[in-house]
Design an enzyme around this catalytic site. Sequence first.
Site, short mmCIF file in Angstrom:
data_model
loop_
_atom_site.label_atom_id
_atom_site.label_comp_id
_atom_site.label_asym_id
_atom_site.label_seq_id
_atom_site.Cartn_x
_atom_site.Cartn_y
_atom_site.Cartn_z
N CYS A 25 15.15 1.67 -0.38
CA CYS A 25 13.60 1.24 -0.10
C CYS A 25 13.40 -0.13 -0.61
O CYS A 25 12.06 -0.77 -0.33
CB CYS A 25 12.80 2.40 -0.97
SG CYS A 25 13.00 4.01 0.00
N HIS A 31 8.40 2.47 9.34
CA HIS A 31 8.05 3.94 9.45
C HIS A 31 7.31 3.92 10.55
O HIS A 31 6.60 3.22 10.98
CB HIS A 31 7.77 4.58 8.45
CG HIS A 31 8.55 4.64 7.22
ND1 HIS A 31 9.74 5.26 7.07
CD2 HIS A 31 8.41 4.05 6.16
CE1 HIS A 31 10.29 5.17 5.99
NE2 HIS A 31 9.64 4.22 5.16
N HIS A 74 0.87 -1.80 12.89
CA HIS A 74 1.78 -2.77 13.17
C HIS A 74 1.35 -3.97 12.17
O HIS A 74 1.20 -5.06 12.58
CB HIS A 74 1.40 -3.30 14.73
CG HIS A 74 2.18 -2.37 15.65
ND1 HIS A 74 1.66 -1.10 16.03
CD2 HIS A 74 3.29 -2.91 16.42
CE1 HIS A 74 2.57 -0.90 16.78
NE2 HIS A 74 3.36 -1.73 17.13
N GLU A 113 6.08 9.78 5.35
CA GLU A 113 6.68 8.64 5.35
C GLU A 113 7.89 8.75 6.20
O GLU A 113 8.18 8.09 7.16
CB GLU A 113 7.13 8.30 4.02
CG GLU A 113 8.09 6.92 3.96
CD GLU A 113 7.96 6.13 2.57
OE1 GLU A 113 7.08 6.61 1.61
OE2 GLU A 113 8.70 5.37 2.38
ZN LIG Z 1 9.65 3.58 3.21
#
Ligand SMILES: [Zn+2]
Length: 150
Positions: A25, A31, A74, A113
């Site tokens: 990460c 995502h 976005h 997530e």
């Molecule tokens: Zn992430």
Amino acid sequence: MDHWTLEKEFKFEASHQLPHHDGKCARLHGHSWKGKLYVEGEKLHPGGAKQGMLIDYADISAAIEGIVEGYLDHRHLNDSLDMESPTSELIAQWIYKMVVPILPQLAAVRIEETCTSACVFRPMEKTSESELQDAVVRAITDAQRCGRLE
Ligand SMILES: [Zn+2]
């Protein structure tokens, strides 16, 4: 007392980076985020166009739309939310604070997530008027029992 919880989903595509993370990460990645607003209440509209509704689902969507458009979809969340490390936990809390002034019945915000990792932010229980009243009555009764009050 009867109690209702409504759930309304929203989605956005965005990138983020957790620079201090000791795993993958820490790299810039994106995502397809899924979120959910939870609205709670005890009273339904007694009549009119919203009869039998706690709140119109369309009104819940309207409360999040501008925020998704302006800050989330976005976007690179580190920049758009001005956070050093925008984790699901902090994103859910940020969304709650943005939406609750528009939607006071908002109880919690869920942020997924990935399809297996999600976080729900719920602020400390707001004490209702009647709970407060009960606590005061209890305190007086206790004091009377101990002979501190007549
Ligand atoms: Zn992430």
